[in-house]
Design an enzyme around this catalytic site. Structure first.
Site, PDB file in Angstrom:
ATOM      1  N   HIS A 263     -57.341  19.065  -0.825  1.00 26.34           N
ATOM      2  CA  HIS A 263     -56.599  19.291  -0.191  1.00 26.34           C
ATOM      3  C   HIS A 263     -54.791  19.531  -0.420  1.00 26.34           C
ATOM      4  O   HIS A 263     -54.257  18.850  -1.325  1.00 26.34           O
ATOM      5  CB  HIS A 263     -56.617  20.227   1.254  1.00 26.34           C
ATOM      6  CG  HIS A 263     -56.114  18.928   1.684  1.00 26.34           C
ATOM      7  ND1 HIS A 263     -56.234  17.653   2.412  1.00 26.34           N
ATOM      8  CD2 HIS A 263     -54.399  18.414   2.282  1.00 26.34           C
ATOM      9  CE1 HIS A 263     -56.181  16.449   2.268  1.00 26.34           C
ATOM     10  NE2 HIS A 263     -54.249  16.701   2.627  1.00 26.34           N
TER      11      HIS A 263
HETATM   12  C1  T46 Z   1     -52.996  14.220   3.962  1.00 21.04           C
HETATM   13  C2  T46 Z   1     -53.781  13.069   3.502  1.00 21.04           C
HETATM   14  C3  T46 Z   1     -53.391  12.382   2.121  1.00 21.04           C
HETATM   15  C4  T46 Z   1     -55.939  14.255  12.905  1.00 21.04           C
HETATM   16  O1  T46 Z   1     -56.544  14.114  13.800  1.00 21.04           O
HETATM   17  N1  T46 Z   1     -54.148  14.402  13.405  1.00 21.04           N
HETATM   18  C5  T46 Z   1     -53.425  14.212  11.995  1.00 21.04           C
HETATM   19  O2  T46 Z   1     -52.199  13.815  11.717  1.00 21.04           O
HETATM   20  C6  T46 Z   1     -54.448  13.666  10.696  1.00 21.04           C
HETATM   21  C7  T46 Z   1     -53.850  12.629   9.103  1.00 21.04           C
HETATM   22  C8  T46 Z   1     -56.394  14.183  10.963  1.00 21.04           C
HETATM   23  N2  T46 Z   1     -56.698  14.400  12.165  1.00 21.04           N
HETATM   24  C9  T46 Z   1     -58.072  14.625  11.510  1.00 21.04           C
HETATM   25  C10 T46 Z   1     -58.775  16.309  11.017  1.00 21.04           C
HETATM   26  C11 T46 Z   1     -60.195  15.502  10.792  1.00 21.04           C
HETATM   27  O3  T46 Z   1     -61.012  15.465  11.613  1.00 21.04           O
HETATM   28  O4  T46 Z   1     -59.073  13.129  11.216  1.00 21.04           O
HETATM   29  C12 T46 Z   1     -59.995  13.673  10.190  1.00 21.04           C
HETATM   30  C13 T46 Z   1     -59.810  13.422   9.183  1.00 21.04           C
HETATM   31  O5  T46 Z   1     -58.495  13.903   7.958  1.00 21.04           O
HETATM   32  P1  T46 Z   1     -58.533  14.525   7.063  1.00 21.04           P
HETATM   33  O6  T46 Z   1     -60.177  15.396   6.853  1.00 21.04           O
HETATM   34  O7  T46 Z   1     -57.521  15.473   6.468  1.00 21.04           O
HETATM   35  O8  T46 Z   1     -57.871  13.044   5.829  1.00 21.04           O
HETATM   36  P2  T46 Z   1     -57.642  12.717   4.489  1.00 21.04           P
HETATM   37  O9  T46 Z   1     -57.751  11.925   4.395  1.00 21.04           O
HETATM   38  O10 T46 Z   1     -58.561  14.262   3.638  1.00 21.04           O
HETATM   39  O11 T46 Z   1     -56.247  13.532   4.880  1.00 21.04           O
HETATM   40  C14 T46 Z   1     -55.029  13.282   5.567  1.00 21.04           C
HETATM   41  C15 T46 Z   1     -54.549  13.869   5.809  1.00 21.04           C
HETATM   42  O12 T46 Z   1     -55.325  14.990   6.424  1.00 21.04           O
HETATM   43  C16 T46 Z   1     -54.158  14.837   4.941  1.00 21.04           C
HETATM   44  O13 T46 Z   1     -52.720  15.267   5.310  1.00 21.04           O
HETATM   45  O14 T46 Z   1     -52.326  14.496   3.097  1.00 21.04           O
HETATM   46  O15 T46 Z   1     -54.966  11.932   4.226  1.00 21.04           O
END
Ligand code: T46
Length: 136
Positions: free
Chosen positions: A53
């Site tokens: 993303h």
């Molecule tokens: C990024 C990279 C480096 C939350 O509820 N609150 C939060 O602050 C975050 C970061 C995530 N979440 C939830 C949303 C999803 O259900 O945690 C779950 C995993 O998040 P996500 O799939 O977005 O994780 P990554 O590793 O793909 O991305 C994360 C960050 O979301 C993003 O901002 O840039 O790490």
């Protein structure tokens, strides 16, 4: 399109004495934004790739405080891979970089400082949409 800074890796000072080492992340010094949120990613399996993303507004700072991982960056005009393999190496990640984290070591703890509170609306998870927003 809003002009952003360019994502870059910065090297932090290591403050050490005979008790061990200490490294500082400080708002408006090494971190060029107000820090509103902190999270960390750990126990990621080595074959897993995550991220996929870009953001509209969120600026982030990524540092492996333990272990290592790689980050693929694509800002629609250049693509590159960054290795985060030291607690003194910080990737300042601008919103317009599509990013994917991969090659996590088993001891990797990836600490992330963010300029915005969590908002799913700030994510661009579709690559075509990303190109529409940030492509030329
Ligand atoms: C990024 C990279 C480096 C939350 O509820 N609150 C939060 O602050 C975050 C970061 C995530 N979440 C939830 C949303 C999803 O259900 O945690 C779950 C995993 O998040 P996500 O799939 O977005 O994780 P990554 O590793 O793909 O991305 C994360 C960050 O979301 C993003 O901002 O840039 O790490």
């Amino acid at each position: 399109m809003i002009p952003f800074e360019i994502s870059e890796v910065i090297e932090l000072h290591e403050l050490g004495d005979d008790r061990g080492l200490l490294t500082v992340l400080e708002q408006n010094d090494s971190i060029p934004f107000e820090i509103k949120r902190v999270f960390y990613i750990y126990k990621t399996l080595p074959e897993i790739r995550r991220g996929f993303h870009a953001h509209y507004k969120t600026r982030q700072a990524l540092v492996c405080v333990s272990g290592k991982c790689k980050v693929f960056l694509d800002n629609a005009t250049r693509k590159k891979d960054v290795l985060l393999d030291s607690p003194t190496k910080v990737l300042i990640l601008e919103p317009n970089d599509w990013h994917e984290m991969y090659d996590f070591s088993s001891d990797c703890v990836l600490l992330v400082l963010a300029s915005q509170l969590y908002d799913p609306q700030d994510y661009i998870r579709d690559y075509d949409k990303f190109l529409e927003v940030y492509g030329k």
